[in-house]
Design an enzyme around this catalytic site. Structure first.
Site, PDB file in Angstrom:
ATOM      1  N   SER A  72     -41.323  45.868 -36.808  1.00 41.54           N
ATOM      2  CA  SER A  72     -40.983  45.299 -35.502  1.00 41.54           C
ATOM      3  C   SER A  72     -39.702  44.483 -35.581  1.00 41.54           C
ATOM      4  O   SER A  72     -38.984  44.348 -34.590  1.00 41.54           O
ATOM      5  CB  SER A  72     -42.125  44.412 -35.008  1.00 41.54           C
ATOM      6  OG  SER A  72     -43.304  45.156 -34.828  1.00 41.54           O
ATOM      7  N   LYS A 130     -38.619  51.693 -34.013  1.00 41.89           N
ATOM      8  CA  LYS A 130     -39.388  50.813 -34.889  1.00 41.89           C
ATOM      9  C   LYS A 130     -39.183  51.267 -36.334  1.00 41.89           C
ATOM     10  O   LYS A 130     -39.201  52.465 -36.634  1.00 41.89           O
ATOM     11  CB  LYS A 130     -40.860  50.886 -34.501  1.00 41.89           C
ATOM     12  CG  LYS A 130     -41.696  49.701 -34.958  1.00 41.89           C
ATOM     13  CD  LYS A 130     -43.028  49.680 -34.236  1.00 41.89           C
ATOM     14  CE  LYS A 130     -43.805  48.425 -34.572  1.00 41.89           C
ATOM     15  NZ  LYS A 130     -45.051  48.358 -33.765  1.00 41.89           N
ATOM     16  N   GLU A 181     -50.371  30.397 -11.962  1.00 41.04           N
ATOM     17  CA  GLU A 181     -50.703  29.264 -12.812  1.00 41.04           C
ATOM     18  C   GLU A 181     -50.173  29.413 -14.232  1.00 41.04           C
ATOM     19  O   GLU A 181     -49.825  28.419 -14.885  1.00 41.04           O
ATOM     20  CB  GLU A 181     -52.224  29.064 -12.847  1.00 41.04           C
ATOM     21  CG  GLU A 181     -52.830  28.594 -11.540  1.00 41.04           C
ATOM     22  CD  GLU A 181     -53.129  29.722 -10.565  1.00 41.04           C
ATOM     23  OE1 GLU A 181     -53.531  29.434  -9.420  1.00 41.04           O
ATOM     24  OE2 GLU A 181     -52.970  30.914 -10.952  1.00 41.04           O
ATOM     25  N   GLN A 199     -64.295  28.070  -6.053  1.00 40.44           N
ATOM     26  CA  GLN A 199     -63.308  26.992  -6.010  1.00 40.44           C
ATOM     27  C   GLN A 199     -63.688  25.801  -6.891  1.00 40.44           C
ATOM     28  O   GLN A 199     -62.930  24.834  -6.969  1.00 40.44           O
ATOM     29  CB  GLN A 199     -63.141  26.491  -4.565  1.00 40.44           C
ATOM     30  CG  GLN A 199     -62.923  27.594  -3.539  1.00 40.44           C
ATOM     31  CD  GLN A 199     -61.674  28.392  -3.797  1.00 40.44           C
ATOM     32  OE1 GLN A 199     -60.562  27.855  -3.733  1.00 40.44           O
ATOM     33  NE2 GLN A 199     -61.830  29.675  -4.097  1.00 40.44           N
TER      34      GLN A 199
END
Length: 615
Positions: free
Chosen positions: A31, A239, A356, A417
């Site tokens: 990688s 790769k 979020e 909630q």
């Protein structure tokens, strides 16, 4: 560097990646080899960075989002002259700075911990936002991504946010090497598939052969000159590039090259090129200046105030006093009350919308640039960002998180909630601080206290109003507690925080009418917990009853129990918590149905005392 020199540097980075993994007996050299030419061009010709002064305000910022390619990063550090060959070969060894996936704990040139894929670009967006809107500096943020991680939703949260904010100081380099951990990636070498997606989020895109150093060089120059758009350089690579036994072959992910010596010879042998990385221009940061005088909001005893209201007003006051405070919110600022900060300090307020993960990542990026972020959303929705919180802890990042609308006490909205797992989640984070205030003055004090703590700081706030029980001048040290009812006749102790603290006080009053004296402890600091006060209460009253608007697992009750896990006798302990699946009902009905209201507490206390105390 010219073309030949760049090619040689790329080969050196490959060789050193192979050598480091071979020395460790593990790692991800293939990688690293795919991105070696990309790194060579960036390091030699485009990165502006003073390695002797990592905090230089003009430094470009580099984030290795594909953190498993750490051998490449460490090889680049060697080429830049900040690591020597001996240290490079300590890769992954116990005590080495060169961990399997990079962290900034010991390497000052690492911006953020990576390795959980899909996080580098979101954090890069936070750093770029800081550069544009807070630092007002010209540094660029370069993020090297792998193609496998582009399946993560957090990448596209970041892509949309960057496009919306016109972050032309952000450049993503995509190492499209076709192969993931177990086989081909979703889009393989279809560069246009990635380009279409980034363009949809208003990015400028450039498709290149990632092993043509001149093409990569031109792409970087084009990215630097692009205005009002972030740029994605989408590079086709192989790769394991450069070694016949590894190049574009499946099944070699995360494994050292089998015959390292033969591979090194095929790559042209060991080299020791040194790169003179461009130094940044002189720069100074234009920071907002607070007035230095913190005047927290104050409420009188008996006032009815929601702790979420106190949070917003205290945060706005803190922002006035301290110019390094910034606020982020997930499109619920009218509910979390972060909107109070937004109205007073719009230049330091960041709307992250319903994303979020990006919100927390942006906070991490801003903290890295020296800002003190407060990020707010419903406690329930922070669970979406838990992996970012976990990785922020690994980075040693200092961020403040606020979870509002916690527990069943929010009422009719129902369980989707209700934050009922948040205390457990936050307590489990390494080095975290978890605070749960019960009234407005306590909340305001703790909001200010959080700013100077280390690590992940979490404040839990409530939707409904509750009575103010503390004076504005009261102090609430982190790690402390408050004993609100106590006598020499106490037969038990009720331990609570937040909403249930008020229920505990009412229960203690009812028990007193029955001739049962009960001590009440406000355990506002859930982590670190006040072990001394809890142990004293156990010794003096014989038994403890904990009550919390949270699931039984991992919350306040477990925090209390932890105070007695050092080998000493464990007191008789009863824990009241939310054990059922709530529906829609009024706040009072919710507390009663969960068995955590004053009536339920008193009933449990009577049973506890009747069982535990001999008449």
């Amino acid at each position: 560097m010219n073309t030949d020199e760049l090619v040689e540097l790329g080969q050196q980075l490959r060789v050193d990646s192979v050598r480091a993994a071979a020395a460790a007996g593990s790692g991800h050299p293939t990688s690293s080899m795919s991105a070696a030419d990309l790194m060579a061009v960036l390091l030699a010709n485009h990165l502006h960075y003073d390695f002797e002064n990592p905090e230089h305000p003009g430094n470009d910022r580099f984030v290795l989002s594909k953190g498993h390619a750490s051998p490449l990063l460490y090889s680049a550090y060697k080429a830049a002259g900040v690591l020597d060959d001996e240290e490079l070969l300590t890769f992954r060894a116990r005590g080495s700075r060169l961990e399997g996936h990079p962290t900034p704990r010991q390497l000052p040139w690492v911006e953020t911990a990576t390795g959980s894929l899909g996080q580098g670009l979101p954090v890069g967006v936070g750093i770029a936002l800081a550069g544009k809107r807070l630092d007002h500096a010209d540094y660029r943020v370069w993020v090297l991504c792998g193609d496998s991680e582009l399946a993560e939703g957090s990448v596209w949260e970041a892509a949309e946010h960057a496009g919306y904010e016109h972050l032309d100081n952000l450049i993503a380099i995509l190492d499209v090497n076709r192969l993931g951990q177990r086989g081909p990636t979703r889009h393989g070498h279809d560069l246009d598939a990635y380009a279409r997606r980034f363009r949809a989020f208003d990015w400028h895109t450039i498709e290149v052969d990632g092993h043509d150093v001149d093409a990569v060089d031109r792409a970087c120059s084009e990215a630097v000159s692009t205005r009002r758009q972030p740029t994605a350089i989408i590079a086709r690579t192989l790769k394991g590039k450069g070694v016949r036994a590894t190049e574009d072959r499946e099944g070699l992910h995360g494994k050292p090259v089998k015959d390292a010596e033969e591979a090194i010879e095929e790559l042209g042998g060991v080299r020791d090129l040194r790169v003179r990385v461009h130094l940044p221009d002189s720069a100074r940061l234009l920071r907002a200046v607070g007035n230095g005088s913190l005047e927290l909001p104050r409420w009188d005893k008996g006032d009815q105030v929601a702790t979420r209201d106190a949070y917003g007003r205290a945060l706005a006051a803190l922002g006035t006093a301290r110019g390094e405070i910034v606020a982020l919110d997930g499109e619920v600022g009218d509910s979390t009350r972060a909107e109070f900060f937004a109205k007073k300090h719009p230049d330091r307020y960041f709307e992250c919308y319903i994303a979020e993960q990006q919100m927390v990542a942006a906070a991490v990026g801003m903290a890295r640039r020296g800002w003190v972020p407060y990020a707010s959303t419903f406690a329930a929705f922070l669970t979406r960002a838990h992996d970012f919180i976990r990785m922020a802890s690994i980075s040693g990042s200092g961020i403040n998180l606020n979870g509002s609308h916690a527990g069943v006490s929010i009422g009719q909205d129902g369980p989707s909630q209700m934050g009922l797992e948040d205390l457990a989640m936050m307590r489990a984070v390494h080095g975290s601080t978890v605070l749960y205030p019960c009234d407005a003055n306590q909340t305001a004090r703790l909001v200010a206290e959080m700013a100077d703590l280390d690590g992940i700081r979490y404040l839990r706030t409530s939707r409904g109003e509750s009575p103010v029980i503390y004076d504005p001048e009261e102090d609430f040290p982190v790690g402390g507690s408050k004993v609100l009812r106590a006598s020499d006749r106490d037969r038990m102790t009720i331990v609570a925080a937040g909403v249930t603290l008020h229920e505990a006080l009412a229960a203690a009053d009812a028990l007193g009418q029955d001739g049962i004296a009960a001590r009440v402890i406000d355990l506002y600091s859930v982590k670190p917990v006040d072990r001394a006060a809890l142990r004293r209460a156990a010794e003096e009253t014989g038994c403890l009853l904990t009550v919390e608007d949270h699931r039984e697992e991992g919350g306040l009750g477990d925090a209390v129990l932890d105070a007695f896990l050092d080998g000493r006798p464990v007191p008789r302990l009863v824990r009241l918590a939310v054990r059922t699946m709530p529906g829609s009902a009024s706040p009072a009905e919710q507390l009663h149905a969960a068995g955590i209201d004053a009536e339920s507490i008193a009933a449990s206390a009577r049973r506890l005392v009747g069982t535990a105390v001999v008449p």
